[in-house]
Design an enzyme around this catalytic site. Sequence first.
Site, PDB file in Angstrom:
ATOM      1  N   TYR A 297      -1.467   0.714  10.485  1.00 39.38           N
ATOM      2  CA  TYR A 297      -1.522   0.015   9.182  1.00 39.38           C
ATOM      3  C   TYR A 297      -0.200   0.147   8.332  1.00 39.38           C
ATOM      4  O   TYR A 297       0.399  -0.754   7.718  1.00 39.38           O
ATOM      5  CB  TYR A 297      -2.762   0.363   8.527  1.00 39.38           C
ATOM      6  CG  TYR A 297      -3.083  -0.064   6.978  1.00 39.38           C
ATOM      7  CD1 TYR A 297      -3.452  -1.432   7.063  1.00 39.38           C
ATOM      8  CD2 TYR A 297      -3.070   0.776   6.154  1.00 39.38           C
ATOM      9  CE1 TYR A 297      -3.602  -1.966   5.776  1.00 39.38           C
ATOM     10  CE2 TYR A 297      -3.076   0.048   4.697  1.00 39.38           C
ATOM     11  CZ  TYR A 297      -3.245  -1.228   4.594  1.00 39.38           C
ATOM     12  OH  TYR A 297      -3.677  -1.795   3.202  1.00 39.38           O
TER      13      TYR A 297
ATOM     14  N   SER B 215       0.658  -1.068  -0.042  1.00 38.21           N
ATOM     15  CA  SER B 215      -0.095  -0.018  -0.065  1.00 38.21           C
ATOM     16  C   SER B 215       0.732   1.374   0.221  1.00 38.21           C
ATOM     17  O   SER B 215       2.156   1.200   0.491  1.00 38.21           O
ATOM     18  CB  SER B 215      -0.989  -0.043   1.248  1.00 38.21           C
ATOM     19  OG  SER B 215      -1.660   1.342   1.555  1.00 38.21           O
TER      20      SER B 215
END
Lengths: 467, 253
Positions: free
Chosen positions: B158, B145
């Site tokens: 995250y 990501s």
Amino acid sequence: MPPTPPEPAAVLARPHTAELTGWGRTAPTASDVRRPTSATELQRALPNGSPRGLLARGLGRGYGDCAQNSGGTVVETTDVDAFTIHDADPASDTVLVTAEAGASIDRLLHALVPQGLFVPVTPGTRYVTVGGAIAADIHGKNHHRKGSWCQHVTSLHLQLADGEVVEIGPDRDPELFWATAGGMGLTGVVLDATFACPRIGSSRLLVDTDRAADLDEVLELMASGDHAYDYSVAWIDLMAGGRATGRSVLTRGRFATAEEAAPAAGPDPYAYSAGVLASAPPFVPDGLLNKLTVRAFNELWFRKAPVRRRDELQTIPTFFHPLDMVGGWNRIYGPQGFLQWQFVIPFGAEATLRRIIEELSASGCTSFLAVLKAFGEADPAPLSFPAPGWTLALDIPAGVRGLGPLLDRLDELVVAEGGRVYLAKDSRVRPELVPQMYPRLDEWRAVRNRVDPQRRIRSDLSRRLGL
Amino acid sequence: MRDAVGAVQSVLVLGGGSEIAQAIVDRLVGGRCRTVVLGARDITALSPVAARWQAAGATVDSFAFDALDPASHQAAVDAAFDAHGDIDMAIIAFGVLGDQATFDADPVAAADAARANYVGAVSASLAVASRFRTQGHGTLLVLSSVAGVRARADNYVYGSTKAGLDAFAQGLGDALVGTGSRVVVVRPGFVHGRMTEGMQPAPFATTPDKVADAVVAGLAKGREVIWAPAVLAPVFTVMRNLPRGVWRRVSAR
């Protein structure tokens, strides 16, 4: 200072893990690579193959994955390359030659041509081995007259998956012989082969060149005139569209007699030299070949060809192997590599041939000159590629957007006409189409199951296509 | 086998519930892929997608896979390979986004996210890599990501798991050079979907389908890193080099 690389021979003699690709440099896979230096060593490889099987590999000129065996053993045969030119009646048209699997056409020509002999068939490169020539049942510019390579083989020694060595030929276990011809190396390891080499009058060719303004003209020239020539091929510009679609340069010829060759050849009619004049650089960035550069190249090439020329003397490398003058030319396509698409469709399917050429031209794929040829009769081999009809071969950079679906669509057109693609060039055909392209596939499988029921001989091509 | 235009014939998805992974498999099945093997926490939830791929001509198999149990990963991956022969591509797709405020209040939940996103991905990737080495080929697609490129105050748990995963995947890719296998890192930006439902989209927000299109195009081109959308590559080159203070203001939501 960089470390001194070890002696190549020392590295190659022992098994090592290496990534291999075909000539197109796409989809690399790793194998345990062995390079035996003698026929005895070559024979020892098969019984000691890996659980993922074994495959023989020659000079790696197959474009796709036909000479790869991921996770298994690959035996490079190129050091097993001895050959003998047999004595023959001077009145005979041909002379028998027995060559080990790794002998290349390049090496053979250096010995044959000075003795007034040629190979029965040569593809567009002389860097192919005798083993590879059999596995792909290669063809050349003389297919319309002389057929493919295996039609000139009188016998060969094949090591089967269980280690047994058999001698086969068109009259000795013909079933296995013809399954081996064009069998992509999957019936066993070819150890050596005996084939008939034609005599030639000189090392020069008498070449006629015709420039054709469009597809109709080149097809007409070939259909009406090929029979008068031993060798014939057309280079076609696939970047040209509109009225120029299919514009081509057709070159046809035959070997010159000693008298005819004398003005160019000098005192020795069989003088032969063939070398590499230049090498492609080791690294080429993506996109060197783009629409502009390729279009410009093709334009220049078309314009420089004479509209009509007769009886020009050319050397063997110029006429047969022009690309071999640039070493490693496959690198000019950059790190993404390229693929070659070659198909044959029967005579009478000219409308489809035209449609395919128009679609390729309209797709804007950057393709250098493609090769167009009329094939003669097929041989009895179930997986042999050539069949009567038109064959077209073209190179395309692998990274082109939409290339996969485009070629899938064109494959359907080929299949609908009863045509096929060449397995030695293939790197992407839809597996479901293969039984339609090669309707005798099951016949071939039956022979392969007889000699290799446990699938000890495997390739990435056989995995991908489920052969 | 993978072909010259990047199409594969078999795929293993770990984290079969991932919308991005499913969109990728849609495209693979539309091409050459005829074998789909799905590992997921809840395999019953996968029946609709499995039916879709079967209708398209693929064989679909699924098995229970727990990202939080690294000890089970090698056996699970081995079983998938043994049952289906060569696996041309494996997708590491599992992961949790979580909510930073929840993590701030519940360190154990934060550690669980790290265990799934990073620790689990490490063991699962290595399990796949060992099989790839044996078969001599394979593409490991790792869903990273842009959040891992530079951690943000509002999702740094995250982000840090993806940063670790991204670094791991790059290193693994380099370690696999010469083995016939390769690692492709996918770095999507904000993706509309179940995972981000109710969240305010970031600039250059995208969809699972668009990410999948970018992945398929990148595979054909032999890319090692695929940004989705592509514009995020230059954007994050700038973002990564901004002074901390400026980054804090730019990334504040």
